[in-house]
Structures are given as C-alpha cells and as structure tokens.
Motif scaffolding. Structure first.
Motif: not given
Length: 505
Positions: A272-289
């Motif tokens: 439950p840290d920011m890396i994990q949350l950013m990984m999840e947000a990246k998958k759900e986002s339409q943007n290819n960060w």
C-alpha cells in the motif's frame, strides 16, 4: 594607458550589468499599477535574498504595506508579478476564471531529467490528465492503508527517543534538535510510503536513501546560487550547461522506482504505497505514461514533502512549548483517543477524529504557512474587474500572478491578533468567521496541493505518539523569536530547532 582601458572596460561591463538588473523595473509604471520601488537584481526581495530575513516575513510585510490596493505590482527578483490582495479577486483567478490562469510559472528553466515531468511543472491538458491520474492516489481509503506504514516509522522514532533519554522512567529531560529528528522521520516515511523502501534513519543515518535525498533539497549555498541563476538568467544557465541536481543522484531515484515496478509486476507483489498506487493508476488511465513521468511524481512527492512536512511538525512542537496550556489540552485529547483504541494501534480514522489536534495543526498552518505565496501564469488576455464592474487591470498572456498567502494569514482584518497562536479560530463554532480565500495553506482551486491530506496525517500521527510519551519544553538553545530568526526560503532558523523533551511518568 592600458590600466585606464581596463578600468573603463570594467566600468562599462558593470554599468551594463546594472542596466540589465533594472531592465524590467518600468513595467508597472507603464501599465499604471501601484508598486514599491525595487532594488537592483533583487526587486522587492532584497532582505530575504541577502539572507537577512525569511521570505515569509518579507512577503508578509510587503502585503501589509500594500493591502489597501486590491491589485499591486511586485518584483520577484527581476520578474514583474501582479499581486492579488483581495479574497474575492483571488477566487476569480484561482477558481471562477481558472481557464485564464491554469498554469504555474516554471521556476527552474532546465531540461534535467524528471523536472519537467513533475505534475506541478506540467501545463494545460497534460497537467489535467496527470492530476486526474493522481487524484485517486490520495483518497481517504488509500490514506488509511498508507497510515499503517507510517505507524511503523512513528514507533521507530519513539524507540530512538527512548534511547536518547537513557532511562525514560527517570523522567530526566534531554535536548533534541527537532528539525534533525523530524527530517529523518519524514525521509523514512517517504521512503516507505512513496518508494517502497524500509529504512531506519534513526539507527542508520548514513543509509543511501537519506544521504542522497538530503543533498537534493536546497540545503547548500551552491544549490541556492544555481537555483537563483536559473531563475534570473536562464539563457546563461543553459549556455553553461549547468544542472540544479546531481544527475547520478536523480538516476538513483529513477532506478528505485523502475526496479520496484518491474519486480512487483514479475512477482505479483502488492504494497500500500505510492509506487503501487501509481502502477494501478497507470493501468486504469487512458494515457500511456512513461516510466520517467511515473517516477517524477514520486520525486516531487519527496522533494515537496521532505522539508515542508518536517517544518510543519517542528513548528507545531515549537508553538506547543510556547503555549503549555494548549499542549496540555491536546495531551488530554490524545489520552482520550488512546483509551478509545482499547490497546490497538493508532488508525487514520482515530487521527481524523481528533478535533483539537486538527485545530492545532490548522492554526500552525495559518501562522506559519508552508508556502508564503502561490503563483499563476495568464494564458490569454483577461480583464480583471471589481464586484461593481470597475476595471482593475488588463492581463496579457504570459503575465505572472502572485497570491500572498502568508500576508493574508497574518492580516488582522481576517485573523485578529495574528501573531497569537489560537487554535480556537478553527473551532466548529468559529469556522464560519473565516472569510473564504483568506486561509489557503495548500493553495486554492484546481491547482491546490494534492497531497495536503498526507502532510497533515503525518504531522498528527507523529504528534500523537510524541506528546503521549513526552512533554515538550524550551531548552537553553530554543530560539526566542522564530519570526525574527528565520532566514531565506525556509522557516528554519540557523540556530536549529532545539527543544527539551521530558518523559511522561
């Protein structure tokens, strides 16, 4: 003859430099906006620029001298900025007419890795997309999970203090530089919540994360000089191929995040840290960060939080030692909260339920706001008008705006006796007295700080543990007046944040 030529050449160069230093200082005269006479090179920032006072103090005093003007000209070094002193006009610029002022100015003009990928540096639609990606990272549900990680760090901090005290049961007082103590704590909190690292800077202050991270904030005269040069003379800065940060140390943070993401994807690890949350947000986002764009958000989280969160806790402790009756009342609320936990660990919800703790932190953020001002950049022609339609100023694209947060927070028209530390201002009964857009510790509008809940959560959690175990008192080296002693960008005085801790029996 040669000496005369050299002398004349030096005089000529000095004159050119002087002319350059004041080259923008006719701006407000031409545009018919009131302003105070600026100093060469420093504009209206000479005292803090020369390390004679803090930026908070200088900006506050400028605001108090000019608050009778709703709009006033301000020179930040050589940069002309339009200062908005009126709360209703601030609401217009930051919220109602946000589309005209959607971006921050670029403080650092450089192509260094990560810097232009941080959310606060992004502009327009790119910023909006990243902001939407990040917003779910800082919800209350995500904060609850992160708080569990924080609690471990709070425990390590208390163990460290127990060792410093020798034998806590003796009740013998001991002196601590709170800035150093909380700097280690904040670094460890960021390491675990943002970068997925478990370090203990109390036991091992030379660990790589703490050592590398400490050099990346503006802690040296050279860094301060490079930052100022980048702001004042970006073309010279770029021409000399100078860098604000050591590239190898930035690469260290990049590899931390990229390697962690790769390992977690390969082995199905979740945390439950920011890396994990950013990984999840990246998958759900339409943007290819890109990886760098993901890492940059962890980097700004570190860069913005390390000094600010450290200062918030240090300054709150300083106010509590100067106001023992407030400290005692807060201690009583902490005891009640501990009792309600029935022997369990402190939780995010328990922290959020501490009303007086919230009042104390809110008052610290009023009196000693972490950022003395915020800025905006005008993106298209805009006429600023008063409530009755009177024209106040015509903005052009590229005009810089500054909002004097520190000044508003110390304006006696909005906060009577502003030098007094009074948490009751934020009691439920008196909250309605606060005029909108006069209290903005984390900015205002869509560009406000996204991590404000995180900063307050850390401060409240640590203060719970600290005051539960220790009483905070003045030591012989405690500063007498932080308002007078603080210098430059930071509110930290040169003498340090020394205080005395007395173990509770």
């Amino acid at each position: 003859m040669a000496y005369l030529e050299i002398f004349l050449a030096i005089v000529g160069i000095a004159l050119l430099i002087y002319k350059w230093s004041i080259g923008t200082f006719k701006t407000f005269e031409k545009r018919k906006l009131p302003y105070e006479k600026p100093c060469p090179f420093f504009g209206n920032m000479a005292q803090s620029g020369l390390q004679r006072t803090s930026m908070h103090k200088e900006l506050t005093e400028f605001y108090l001298r000019t608050r009778h003007h709703k709009v006033v000209g301000f020179y930040n070094l050589r940069k002309p900025m339009v200062q908005i002193n009126d709360p209703e006009l601030i609401k217009k610029i930051c919220v109602k007419d946000f589309d005209y002022f959607p971006n921050h100015q670029l403080l650092i003009t450089t192509n260094e890795r990560l810097l232009n990928d941080m959310v606060n540096s992004m502009k327009d639609q790119r910023w909006k997309r990243m902001r939407n990606t990040l917003t779910p990272v800082f919800t209350a549900a995500k904060m609850r999970n992160m708080f569990v990680l924080m609690n471990d760090i709070f425990g390590e901090c208390m163990q460290h203090l127990d060792k410093l005290s020798g034998n806590p049961s003796d009740g013998k007082a001991f002196e601590v530089d709170m800035k150093v103590l909380f700097h280690k704590l904040t670094s460890d909190v960021i390491a675990t919540t943002a970068f997925g690292l478990k370090v203990n800077s109390f036991e091992n202050p030379k660990n790589e994360f703490y050592s590398v991270g400490s050099t990346l904030i503006f802690s040296t005269a050279l860094q301060f000089f490079k930052f100022t040069l980048s702001a004042m003379m970006p073309k010279v800065f770029t021409m000399l191929d100078m860098k604000i940060f050591d590239g190898k140390k930035v690469d260290y943070f990049v590899s931390l995040v990229v390697d962690a993401m790769k390992l977690r994807e390969e082995q199905g690890i979740t945390r439950p840290d920011m890396i994990q949350l950013m990984m999840e947000a990246k998958k759900e986002s339409q943007n290819n960060w890109t990886d760098d764009e993901i890492v940059a958000q962890c980097f700004i989280f570190f860069f913005a939080a390390l000094d600010n969160n450290t200062n918030l806790i240090s300054i709150t402790a300083y106010e509590l030692l100067n106001n023992p009756e407030i400290q005692e009342r807060l201690y009583q609320e902490i005891l009640q909260t501990k009792e309600a936990l029935n022997g369990g660990s402190l939780t995010y919800d328990a922290v959020q339920g501490m009303t007086y703790m919230n009042m104390v932190i809110s008052e610290t953020l009023r009196k000693w706001t972490l950022s003395p001002s915020i800025d905006r950049v005008c993106s298209k022609a805009y006429t600023l008008t008063d409530e009755d339609g009177t024209k106040l100023f015509d903005f052009k694209p590229g005009d810089l705006v500054t909002i004097p947060i520190a000044g508003l927070h110390r304006d006696d028209r909005y906060f009577p006796e502003p030098r007094k530390f009074d948490p009751e201002r934020f009691s439920e009964e008196r909250l309605s007295e606060i005029v909108p857009f006069t209290y903005m510790p984390f900015g205002a509008g869509p560009r406000s700080c996204i991590a404000n809940r995180f900063a307050q959560m850390q401060a409240k959690g640590l203060l719970f543990h600290l005051l539960l175990n220790y009483k905070v008192e003045a030591s012989p080296r405690t500063m007498k007046d932080m308002w007078q002693e603080a210098r430059s960008f930071s509110l930290t005085p040169k003498t340090g944040f020394y205080m005395q801790l007395v173990p509770r029996q």
